[in-house]
Write an enzyme that holds these catalytic residues in place. Structure first.
Site, mmCIF file in Angstrom:
data_model
loop_
_atom_site.group_PDB
_atom_site.id
_atom_site.type_symbol
_atom_site.label_atom_id
_atom_site.label_comp_id
_atom_site.label_asym_id
_atom_site.label_seq_id
_atom_site.Cartn_x
_atom_site.Cartn_y
_atom_site.Cartn_z
ATOM 1 N N GLU A 76 0.872 -1.178 0.000
ATOM 2 C CA GLU A 76 0.000 0.000 0.000
ATOM 3 C C GLU A 76 0.914 1.234 0.000
ATOM 4 O OE1 GLU A 76 -3.551 0.677 -0.176
ATOM 5 O OE2 GLU A 76 -2.496 2.551 -0.421
ATOM 6 N N ASP A 103 5.115 1.005 -4.759
ATOM 7 C CA ASP A 103 4.252 0.892 -5.930
ATOM 8 C C ASP A 103 4.240 -0.577 -6.383
ATOM 9 O OD1 ASP A 103 3.114 0.884 -8.429
ATOM 10 O OD2 ASP A 103 4.366 2.494 -9.234
ATOM 11 N N ASP A 126 -8.330 1.331 -7.543
ATOM 12 C CA ASP A 126 -8.889 2.622 -7.981
ATOM 13 C C ASP A 126 -9.437 2.458 -9.400
ATOM 14 O OD1 ASP A 126 -8.132 4.246 -5.656
ATOM 15 O OD2 ASP A 126 -6.097 3.760 -6.269
ATOM 16 N N LYS A 130 -12.844 7.897 -15.684
ATOM 17 C CA LYS A 130 -12.836 8.713 -16.915
ATOM 18 C C LYS A 130 -11.978 8.060 -17.990
ATOM 19 C CE LYS A 130 -13.516 13.092 -14.586
ATOM 20 N NZ LYS A 130 -12.782 14.067 -13.794
ATOM 21 N N ASP A 162 -16.296 -2.796 -7.483
ATOM 22 C CA ASP A 162 -17.721 -2.445 -7.528
ATOM 23 C C ASP A 162 -17.996 -1.489 -8.691
ATOM 24 O OD1 ASP A 162 -16.494 -0.187 -6.614
ATOM 25 O OD2 ASP A 162 -17.729 0.053 -4.814
ATOM 26 N N THR A 200 -15.692 -5.226 2.916
ATOM 27 C CA THR A 200 -14.918 -4.073 3.388
ATOM 28 C C THR A 200 -15.807 -2.827 3.377
ATOM 29 O OG1 THR A 200 -14.185 -3.496 1.186
ATOM 30 C CG2 THR A 200 -12.760 -4.981 2.445
ATOM 31 N N PHE A 202 -15.354 -0.228 1.644
ATOM 32 C CA PHE A 202 -15.577 0.178 0.255
ATOM 33 C C PHE A 202 -16.759 -0.577 -0.347
ATOM 34 C CE2 PHE A 202 -11.496 2.137 0.458
ATOM 35 C CZ PHE A 202 -11.568 3.147 -0.475
ATOM 36 N N GLU A 203 -16.824 -1.857 -0.036
ATOM 37 C CA GLU A 203 -17.888 -2.656 -0.639
ATOM 38 C C GLU A 203 -19.248 -2.275 -0.081
ATOM 39 O OE1 GLU A 203 -17.229 -6.796 -0.590
ATOM 40 O OE2 GLU A 203 -19.028 -7.203 -1.748
HETATM 41 C C1 SAM Z 1 -9.996 2.151 -3.696
HETATM 42 S S1 SAM Z 1 -8.734 1.746 -2.570
HETATM 43 C C2 SAM Z 1 -9.232 0.142 -1.982
HETATM 44 C C3 SAM Z 1 -8.548 -0.241 -0.709
HETATM 45 C C4 SAM Z 1 -8.850 -1.664 -0.173
HETATM 46 N N1 SAM Z 1 -8.383 -2.693 -1.072
HETATM 47 C C5 SAM Z 1 -10.300 -1.867 0.155
HETATM 48 O O1 SAM Z 1 -10.940 -2.703 -0.477
HETATM 49 O O2 SAM Z 1 -10.808 -1.178 1.051
HETATM 50 C C6 SAM Z 1 -7.366 1.379 -3.626
HETATM 51 C C7 SAM Z 1 -6.043 1.383 -2.885
HETATM 52 O O3 SAM Z 1 -4.999 0.947 -3.737
HETATM 53 C C8 SAM Z 1 -3.842 1.688 -3.449
HETATM 54 N N2 SAM Z 1 -2.978 1.643 -4.643
HETATM 55 C C9 SAM Z 1 -3.274 2.125 -5.863
HETATM 56 N N3 SAM Z 1 -2.277 1.892 -6.721
HETATM 57 C C10 SAM Z 1 -1.313 1.229 -6.018
HETATM 58 C C11 SAM Z 1 -0.036 0.723 -6.357
HETATM 59 N N4 SAM Z 1 0.451 0.855 -7.605
HETATM 60 N N5 SAM Z 1 0.699 0.119 -5.410
HETATM 61 C C12 SAM Z 1 0.208 -0.014 -4.144
HETATM 62 N N6 SAM Z 1 -1.013 0.447 -3.750
HETATM 63 C C13 SAM Z 1 -1.755 1.060 -4.687
HETATM 64 C C14 SAM Z 1 -4.348 3.071 -3.113
HETATM 65 O O4 SAM Z 1 -3.451 3.787 -2.295
HETATM 66 C C15 SAM Z 1 -5.651 2.757 -2.379
HETATM 67 O O5 SAM Z 1 -5.466 2.690 -0.985
#
Ligand code: SAM
Length: 222
Positions: A76, A103, A126, A130, A162, A200, A202-203
Protein backbone atom coordinates in the site's frame (compact mmCIF):
# COMPACT_ATOMS: atom_id res chain seq x y z
CA UNK A 1 2.18 6.00 -15.42
CA UNK A 2 1.12 5.46 -11.81
CA UNK A 3 -2.16 3.92 -10.71
CA UNK A 4 -2.34 6.23 -7.69
CA UNK A 5 -2.04 9.86 -6.73
CA UNK A 6 -0.26 10.10 -3.42
CA UNK A 7 -2.29 12.20 -1.01
CA UNK A 8 -0.17 11.95 2.07
CA UNK A 9 -2.91 12.60 4.58
CA UNK A 10 -2.10 13.22 8.20
CA UNK A 11 -1.12 10.38 10.44
CA UNK A 12 -2.92 10.20 13.75
CA UNK A 13 -0.63 10.18 16.79
CA UNK A 14 -1.32 6.46 17.18
CA UNK A 15 -0.40 5.77 13.54
CA UNK A 16 2.84 7.74 13.91
CA UNK A 17 3.71 5.72 17.00
CA UNK A 18 2.86 2.51 15.13
CA UNK A 19 5.35 3.47 12.39
CA UNK A 20 8.09 4.16 14.90
CA UNK A 21 7.59 1.07 16.98
CA UNK A 22 6.18 -1.51 14.59
CA UNK A 23 7.78 -0.84 11.20
CA UNK A 24 10.93 -2.76 12.24
CA UNK A 25 8.75 -5.77 13.07
CA UNK A 26 6.32 -5.79 10.14
CA UNK A 27 7.71 -3.37 7.56
CA UNK A 28 10.08 -4.05 4.73
CA UNK A 29 12.07 -1.35 2.94
CA UNK A 30 13.04 -1.97 -0.63
CA UNK A 31 15.90 -0.64 -2.70
CA UNK A 32 15.10 -0.34 -6.41
CA UNK A 33 16.09 -3.47 -8.34
CA UNK A 34 16.55 -5.48 -5.12
CA UNK A 35 15.11 -9.03 -5.36
CA UNK A 36 12.96 -10.07 -2.42
CA UNK A 37 13.80 -13.28 -0.63
CA UNK A 38 10.50 -14.55 0.81
CA UNK A 39 12.08 -17.05 3.20
CA UNK A 40 14.32 -14.35 4.65
CA UNK A 41 11.40 -11.91 4.81
CA UNK A 42 9.03 -14.21 6.71
CA UNK A 43 11.52 -16.48 8.44
CA UNK A 44 9.84 -19.59 7.01
CA UNK A 45 8.90 -21.11 3.64
CA UNK A 46 5.10 -21.08 3.92
CA UNK A 47 3.14 -20.06 0.80
CA UNK A 48 2.97 -16.31 0.29
CA UNK A 49 -0.16 -14.42 -0.75
CA UNK A 50 0.21 -10.83 -1.91
CA UNK A 51 -2.47 -8.18 -1.43
CA UNK A 52 -2.09 -5.15 -3.67
CA UNK A 53 -3.50 -1.84 -2.37
CA UNK A 54 -4.81 -3.06 1.00
CA UNK A 55 -6.25 0.34 1.97
CA UNK A 56 -6.62 0.26 5.75
CA UNK A 57 -5.87 -3.46 5.82
CA UNK A 58 -9.29 -4.74 6.83
CA UNK A 59 -9.30 -7.66 4.39
CA UNK A 60 -5.63 -8.44 4.91
CA UNK A 61 -6.06 -8.68 8.66
CA UNK A 62 -9.02 -11.01 8.26
CA UNK A 63 -7.26 -13.27 5.74
CA UNK A 64 -4.03 -13.46 7.74
CA UNK A 65 -5.91 -14.33 10.93
CA UNK A 66 -7.93 -17.03 9.11
CA UNK A 67 -4.85 -18.56 7.46
CA UNK A 68 -1.97 -18.88 9.89
CA UNK A 69 -0.52 -21.53 7.54
CA UNK A 70 0.12 -18.82 4.93
CA UNK A 71 2.26 -15.71 4.82
CA UNK A 72 0.74 -12.44 3.62
CA UNK A 73 2.63 -9.62 1.97
CA UNK A 74 0.66 -6.36 1.86
CA UNK A 75 1.43 -3.45 -0.46
CA UNK A 76 0.00 0.00 0.00
CA UNK A 77 1.30 3.48 -0.77
CA UNK A 78 -1.04 5.43 1.51
CA UNK A 79 0.76 6.08 4.80
CA UNK A 80 -2.25 6.39 7.15
CA UNK A 81 -3.60 3.07 5.88
CA UNK A 82 -0.24 1.41 6.54
CA UNK A 83 -0.11 2.94 10.03
CA UNK A 84 -3.60 1.67 10.74
CA UNK A 85 -2.74 -1.86 9.67
CA UNK A 86 0.45 -1.89 11.77
CA UNK A 87 -1.58 -1.11 14.88
CA UNK A 88 -4.13 -3.78 14.08
CA UNK A 89 -1.44 -6.40 13.41
CA UNK A 90 0.05 -5.79 16.82
CA UNK A 91 -3.36 -5.85 18.48
CA UNK A 92 -4.18 -9.17 16.80
CA UNK A 93 -0.72 -10.58 17.58
CA UNK A 94 -0.22 -11.72 13.98
CA UNK A 95 3.22 -12.72 12.80
CA UNK A 96 2.47 -13.94 9.27
CA UNK A 97 2.18 -10.48 7.67
CA UNK A 98 4.81 -8.19 6.19
CA UNK A 99 4.05 -4.74 4.85
CA UNK A 100 5.68 -2.69 2.12
CA UNK A 101 4.94 0.90 1.18
CA UNK A 102 5.80 0.64 -2.50
CA UNK A 103 4.25 0.89 -5.93
CA UNK A 104 2.94 -2.57 -6.73
CA UNK A 105 3.75 -2.20 -10.41
CA UNK A 106 7.44 -1.62 -9.64
CA UNK A 107 7.61 -4.45 -7.13
CA UNK A 108 5.98 -6.92 -9.49
CA UNK A 109 8.30 -5.93 -12.29
CA UNK A 110 11.56 -5.85 -10.33
CA UNK A 111 11.38 -7.30 -6.83
CA UNK A 112 9.32 -10.48 -6.85
CA UNK A 113 11.06 -13.63 -8.06
CA UNK A 114 9.32 -15.83 -10.65
CA UNK A 115 6.74 -18.27 -9.25
CA UNK A 116 7.23 -16.87 -5.73
CA UNK A 117 3.55 -16.34 -4.87
CA UNK A 118 0.71 -18.73 -4.05
CA UNK A 119 -1.88 -16.04 -4.67
CA UNK A 120 -2.55 -12.40 -5.43
CA UNK A 121 -5.50 -10.36 -4.15
CA UNK A 122 -6.55 -7.10 -5.76
CA UNK A 123 -9.60 -5.75 -3.99
CA UNK A 124 -11.29 -2.58 -5.17
CA UNK A 125 -8.42 -1.05 -7.11
CA UNK A 126 -8.89 2.62 -7.98
CA UNK A 127 -11.35 2.49 -10.90
CA UNK A 128 -10.19 5.59 -12.79
CA UNK A 129 -13.63 5.95 -14.41
CA UNK A 130 -12.84 8.71 -16.92
CA UNK A 131 -11.75 7.47 -20.30
CA UNK A 132 -8.67 9.66 -20.40
CA UNK A 133 -7.59 8.08 -17.08
CA UNK A 134 -8.01 4.46 -18.14
CA UNK A 135 -4.28 4.25 -18.73
CA UNK A 136 -3.85 4.72 -14.97
CA UNK A 137 -5.76 1.56 -14.13
CA UNK A 138 -3.40 -0.89 -12.51
CA UNK A 139 -4.74 -3.80 -14.57
CA UNK A 140 -2.96 -3.51 -17.91
CA UNK A 141 -1.38 -6.14 -20.18
CA UNK A 142 2.12 -5.58 -18.72
CA UNK A 143 0.76 -5.92 -15.17
CA UNK A 144 -0.95 -9.20 -16.11
CA UNK A 145 2.30 -10.45 -17.66
CA UNK A 146 4.07 -9.66 -14.38
CA UNK A 147 1.36 -11.41 -12.36
CA UNK A 148 1.68 -14.49 -14.54
CA UNK A 149 5.43 -14.51 -13.95
CA UNK A 150 5.36 -14.12 -10.15
CA UNK A 151 2.49 -16.55 -9.51
CA UNK A 152 3.45 -20.17 -8.99
CA UNK A 153 1.66 -22.70 -11.22
CA UNK A 154 -1.74 -23.35 -9.62
CA UNK A 155 -1.59 -20.02 -7.77
CA UNK A 156 -4.72 -17.87 -7.67
CA UNK A 157 -5.59 -14.35 -8.72
CA UNK A 158 -8.59 -12.90 -6.90
CA UNK A 159 -9.78 -9.46 -7.96
CA UNK A 160 -12.91 -7.56 -6.98
CA UNK A 161 -14.42 -4.24 -7.93
CA UNK A 162 -17.72 -2.44 -7.53
CA UNK A 163 -17.19 -0.45 -10.72
CA UNK A 164 -18.88 -2.56 -13.41
CA UNK A 165 -16.93 -1.13 -16.36
CA UNK A 166 -13.67 -1.92 -14.55
CA UNK A 167 -14.90 -5.48 -13.87
CA UNK A 168 -15.50 -5.87 -17.61
CA UNK A 169 -12.10 -4.32 -18.36
CA UNK A 170 -10.34 -6.84 -16.09
CA UNK A 171 -12.33 -9.73 -17.53
CA UNK A 172 -11.45 -8.74 -21.07
CA UNK A 173 -7.75 -8.38 -20.28
CA UNK A 174 -7.64 -11.68 -18.44
CA UNK A 175 -9.42 -13.42 -21.30
CA UNK A 176 -6.63 -12.19 -23.52
CA UNK A 177 -4.24 -13.98 -21.12
CA UNK A 178 -6.25 -17.23 -21.10
CA UNK A 179 -3.13 -19.14 -22.13
CA UNK A 180 -1.78 -18.43 -18.63
CA UNK A 181 -4.90 -17.83 -16.53
CA UNK A 182 -7.84 -20.21 -16.20
CA UNK A 183 -11.05 -18.48 -15.16
CA UNK A 184 -12.64 -20.48 -12.31
CA UNK A 185 -16.10 -18.99 -12.86
CA UNK A 186 -18.57 -21.68 -14.01
CA UNK A 187 -20.11 -19.05 -16.30
CA UNK A 188 -16.73 -17.94 -17.62
CA UNK A 189 -16.92 -14.49 -16.08
CA UNK A 190 -17.48 -13.66 -12.40
CA UNK A 191 -17.89 -15.71 -9.21
CA UNK A 192 -19.94 -15.13 -6.06
CA UNK A 193 -17.85 -13.45 -3.37
CA UNK A 194 -15.60 -16.18 -1.93
CA UNK A 195 -15.83 -16.29 1.88
CA UNK A 196 -12.15 -15.58 1.89
CA UNK A 197 -12.86 -11.94 1.05
CA UNK A 198 -14.56 -10.12 3.91
CA UNK A 199 -16.97 -7.27 3.28
CA UNK A 200 -14.92 -4.07 3.39
CA UNK A 201 -15.94 -0.50 3.99
CA UNK A 202 -15.58 0.18 0.25
CA UNK A 203 -17.89 -2.66 -0.64
CA UNK A 204 -20.58 -1.66 1.82
CA UNK A 205 -20.45 1.86 0.43
CA UNK A 206 -20.64 0.59 -3.15
CA UNK A 207 -23.59 -1.63 -2.32
CA UNK A 208 -25.39 1.35 -0.79
CA UNK A 209 -24.76 3.30 -3.98
CA UNK A 210 -26.21 0.48 -6.05
CA UNK A 211 -22.80 -0.74 -7.24
CA UNK A 212 -22.55 -4.41 -6.24
CA UNK A 213 -19.10 -5.93 -6.18
CA UNK A 214 -17.99 -8.44 -8.79
CA UNK A 215 -15.31 -11.02 -8.05
CA UNK A 216 -12.91 -12.58 -10.52
CA UNK A 217 -11.10 -15.77 -9.54
CA UNK A 218 -8.48 -17.28 -11.80
CA UNK A 219 -5.81 -19.91 -11.54
CA UNK A 220 -2.32 -19.67 -12.98
CA UNK A 221 -2.00 -22.51 -15.44
CA UNK A 222 0.86 -24.93 -14.94
C1 SAM B 1 -10.00 2.15 -3.70
S1 SAM B 1 -8.73 1.75 -2.57
C2 SAM B 1 -9.23 0.14 -1.98
C3 SAM B 1 -8.55 -0.24 -0.71
C4 SAM B 1 -8.85 -1.66 -0.17
N1 SAM B 1 -8.38 -2.69 -1.07
C5 SAM B 1 -10.30 -1.87 0.15
O1 SAM B 1 -10.94 -2.70 -0.48
O2 SAM B 1 -10.81 -1.18 1.05
C6 SAM B 1 -7.37 1.38 -3.63
C7 SAM B 1 -6.04 1.38 -2.88
O3 SAM B 1 -5.00 0.95 -3.74
C8 SAM B 1 -3.84 1.69 -3.45
N2 SAM B 1 -2.98 1.64 -4.64
C9 SAM B 1 -3.27 2.13 -5.86
N3 SAM B 1 -2.28 1.89 -6.72
C10 SAM B 1 -1.31 1.23 -6.02
C11 SAM B 1 -0.04 0.72 -6.36
N4 SAM B 1 0.45 0.86 -7.60
N5 SAM B 1 0.70 0.12 -5.41
C12 SAM B 1 0.21 -0.01 -4.14
N6 SAM B 1 -1.01 0.45 -3.75
C13 SAM B 1 -1.75 1.06 -4.69
C14 SAM B 1 -4.35 3.07 -3.11
O4 SAM B 1 -3.45 3.79 -2.29
C15 SAM B 1 -5.65 2.76 -2.38
O5 SAM B 1 -5.47 2.69 -0.98
Amino acid sequence: MRSFVLREGRLTAAQARAYQQLWPRYGCDWQPEQRLDMVALFGNDRPVVLEIGFGNGEALLHMAASHPERNYLGLEVHRPGVGHLLMELERAGLDNVRVMREDAAALLAHALPPASLAGVCLFFPDPWPKKRHHKRRIVQPAFIDDLARVLAPGGFLHAATDWAPYADWMLEQLRAAADRFENLSPSGDFVARPEERPLTRFERRGARLGQPARDLLLRRRA
